[in-house]
Design a protein around this motif. Structure first.
Motif, mmCIF file in Angstrom:
data_model
loop_
_atom_site.group_PDB
_atom_site.id
_atom_site.type_symbol
_atom_site.label_atom_id
_atom_site.label_comp_id
_atom_site.label_asym_id
_atom_site.label_seq_id
_atom_site.Cartn_x
_atom_site.Cartn_y
_atom_site.Cartn_z
ATOM 1 N N VAL A 6 0.844 -1.201 0.000
ATOM 2 C CA VAL A 6 0.000 0.000 0.000
ATOM 3 C C VAL A 6 0.878 1.251 0.000
ATOM 4 C CG1 VAL A 6 -1.696 1.294 1.344
ATOM 5 C CG2 VAL A 6 -1.954 -1.164 1.072
ATOM 6 N N GLY A 7 1.971 1.233 0.761
ATOM 7 C CA GLY A 7 2.893 2.370 0.761
ATOM 8 C C GLY A 7 3.510 2.597 -0.600
ATOM 9 N N GLY A 8 3.916 1.513 -1.257
ATOM 10 C CA GLY A 8 4.473 1.634 -2.609
ATOM 11 C C GLY A 8 3.456 2.173 -3.597
ATOM 12 N N LEU A 9 2.217 1.691 -3.497
ATOM 13 C CA LEU A 9 1.154 2.202 -4.363
ATOM 14 C C LEU A 9 0.946 3.697 -4.118
ATOM 15 C CD1 LEU A 9 -1.103 1.644 -6.421
ATOM 16 C CD2 LEU A 9 -2.594 1.130 -4.470
ATOM 17 N N GLY A 10 0.998 4.117 -2.860
ATOM 18 C CA GLY A 10 0.865 5.536 -2.543
ATOM 19 C C GLY A 10 1.971 6.366 -3.157
ATOM 20 N N VAL A 11 3.201 5.871 -3.088
ATOM 21 C CA VAL A 11 4.334 6.589 -3.679
ATOM 22 C C VAL A 11 4.165 6.691 -5.189
ATOM 23 C CG1 VAL A 11 6.832 6.453 -4.101
ATOM 24 C CG2 VAL A 11 5.922 6.044 -1.815
ATOM 25 N N VAL A 12 3.712 5.611 -5.831
ATOM 26 C CA VAL A 12 3.488 5.630 -7.283
ATOM 27 C C VAL A 12 2.413 6.650 -7.635
ATOM 28 C CG1 VAL A 12 2.594 4.269 -9.210
ATOM 29 C CG2 VAL A 12 4.320 3.294 -7.690
ATOM 30 N N LEU A 13 1.312 6.669 -6.870
ATOM 31 C CA LEU A 13 0.233 7.621 -7.153
ATOM 32 C C LEU A 13 0.669 9.066 -6.920
ATOM 33 C CD1 LEU A 13 -2.844 5.703 -5.719
ATOM 34 C CD2 LEU A 13 -2.257 6.081 -8.122
ATOM 35 N N ILE A 14 1.497 9.307 -5.900
ATOM 36 C CA ILE A 14 2.036 10.654 -5.690
ATOM 37 C C ILE A 14 2.915 11.048 -6.872
ATOM 38 C CG2 ILE A 14 3.674 11.979 -4.295
ATOM 39 C CD1 ILE A 14 2.536 10.520 -1.843
ATOM 40 N N GLY A 15 3.721 10.117 -7.368
ATOM 41 C CA GLY A 15 4.555 10.396 -8.538
ATOM 42 C C GLY A 15 3.723 10.720 -9.764
ATOM 43 N N ILE A 16 2.646 9.968 -9.972
ATOM 44 C CA ILE A 16 1.762 10.248 -11.115
ATOM 45 C C ILE A 16 1.137 11.627 -10.960
ATOM 46 C CG2 ILE A 16 -0.415 9.567 -12.217
ATOM 47 C CD1 ILE A 16 0.360 6.649 -11.621
ATOM 48 N N GLY A 17 0.687 11.954 -9.753
ATOM 49 C CA GLY A 17 0.107 13.278 -9.520
ATOM 50 C C GLY A 17 1.111 14.390 -9.773
ATOM 51 N N ALA A 18 2.337 14.220 -9.291
ATOM 52 C CA ALA A 18 3.369 15.238 -9.519
ATOM 53 C C ALA A 18 3.667 15.379 -11.008
ATOM 54 C CB ALA A 18 4.634 14.865 -8.751
ATOM 55 N N TRP A 19 3.716 14.266 -11.712
ATOM 56 C CA TRP A 19 3.969 14.323 -13.157
ATOM 57 C C TRP A 19 2.827 15.046 -13.875
ATOM 58 C CZ3 TRP A 19 1.455 11.856 -17.342
ATOM 59 C CH2 TRP A 19 2.098 12.021 -18.555
ATOM 60 N N LEU A 20 1.590 14.798 -13.469
ATOM 61 C CA LEU A 20 0.450 15.472 -14.088
ATOM 62 C C LEU A 20 0.464 16.970 -13.806
ATOM 63 C CD1 LEU A 20 -2.410 12.890 -13.439
ATOM 64 C CD2 LEU A 20 -1.363 13.477 -15.629
ATOM 65 N N VAL A 21 0.910 17.382 -12.623
ATOM 66 C CA VAL A 21 1.009 18.815 -12.320
ATOM 67 C C VAL A 21 2.073 19.461 -13.196
ATOM 68 C CG1 VAL A 21 1.738 20.482 -10.547
ATOM 69 C CG2 VAL A 21 0.113 18.688 -9.976
ATOM 70 N N VAL A 22 3.225 18.800 -13.344
ATOM 71 C CA VAL A 22 4.307 19.354 -14.164
ATOM 72 C C VAL A 22 3.898 19.402 -15.634
ATOM 73 C CG1 VAL A 22 6.671 18.949 -14.949
ATOM 74 C CG2 VAL A 22 6.098 18.676 -12.546
ATOM 75 N N ALA A 23 3.139 18.413 -16.094
ATOM 76 C CA ALA A 23 2.710 18.375 -17.496
ATOM 77 C C ALA A 23 1.588 19.362 -17.790
ATOM 78 C CB ALA A 23 2.249 16.955 -17.851
ATOM 79 N N GLU A 24 0.985 19.939 -16.774
ATOM 80 C CA GLU A 24 -0.112 20.896 -16.934
ATOM 81 C C GLU A 24 0.430 22.174 -17.575
ATOM 82 O OE1 GLU A 24 -3.978 22.231 -16.507
ATOM 83 O OE2 GLU A 24 -3.256 20.244 -16.015
ATOM 84 N N PRO A 25 -0.350 22.815 -18.477
ATOM 85 C CA PRO A 25 0.131 24.063 -19.087
ATOM 86 C C PRO A 25 0.370 25.174 -18.059
ATOM 87 C CG PRO A 25 -1.822 23.258 -20.224
ATOM 88 C CD PRO A 25 -1.599 22.371 -19.055
#
Length: 134
Positions: A6-25
């Motif tokens: 569950v901790g690893g899944l949380g880290v992956v989801l945080i990474g996806i969220g951070a990537w989506l914020v950076v990819a935002e215009p």
């Protein structure tokens, strides 16, 4: 083992969220919105919920009141973003009805149902006590 998964899944989801914020215009706008949401939650909403909880301690009907408050809060949470959005909605069918008026009506119905439930409980309690006295 489950904790690590569950901790690893949380880290992956945080990474996806951070990537989506950076990819935002406009990542600064997203970060500003997130900061505002954090301040709103931690500075206003959480203390308000705690204060209401303290007011309900020791009340006989606190379960009914908590239920009504959860329903009312959920209704406001779902409806409020549409109501406070500035300007006309991008899709004219998004707000075809007077949502502010309808929200007030639904909240009044929730309050009336909770009040009726409390009154019925008290009436039943009195009638049972009077039957025991006879």
């Amino acid at each position: 083992m489950l904790r690590y998964g569950v901790g690893g899944l949380g880290v992956v989801l945080i990474g996806i969220g951070a990537w989506l914020v950076v990819a935002e215009p406009d990542p600064a706008g997203v970060l500003l919105w997130l900061a505002g949401a954090l301040v709103l939650h931690d500075g206003i909403l959480a203390p308000l919920v705690l204060a209401v909880g303290l007011l309900l301690v020791g009340r006989r009907d606190r379960g009914v009141l908590r239920g009504a408050l959860v329903v009312a809060g959920s209704l406001v949470l779902v409806t409020l973003p549409l109501l406070v959005r500035p300007g006309a909605p991008p899709n004219p069918s998004a707000l075809p009805l007077p949502y502010a008026r309808n929200l007030v009506i639904v909240l009044a119905v929730v309050a009336a149902v909770a009040a009726a439930r409390i009154l019925v409980r008290r009436w039943r309690g009195r009638s049972q006590r009077s039957a025991e006295d006879d």
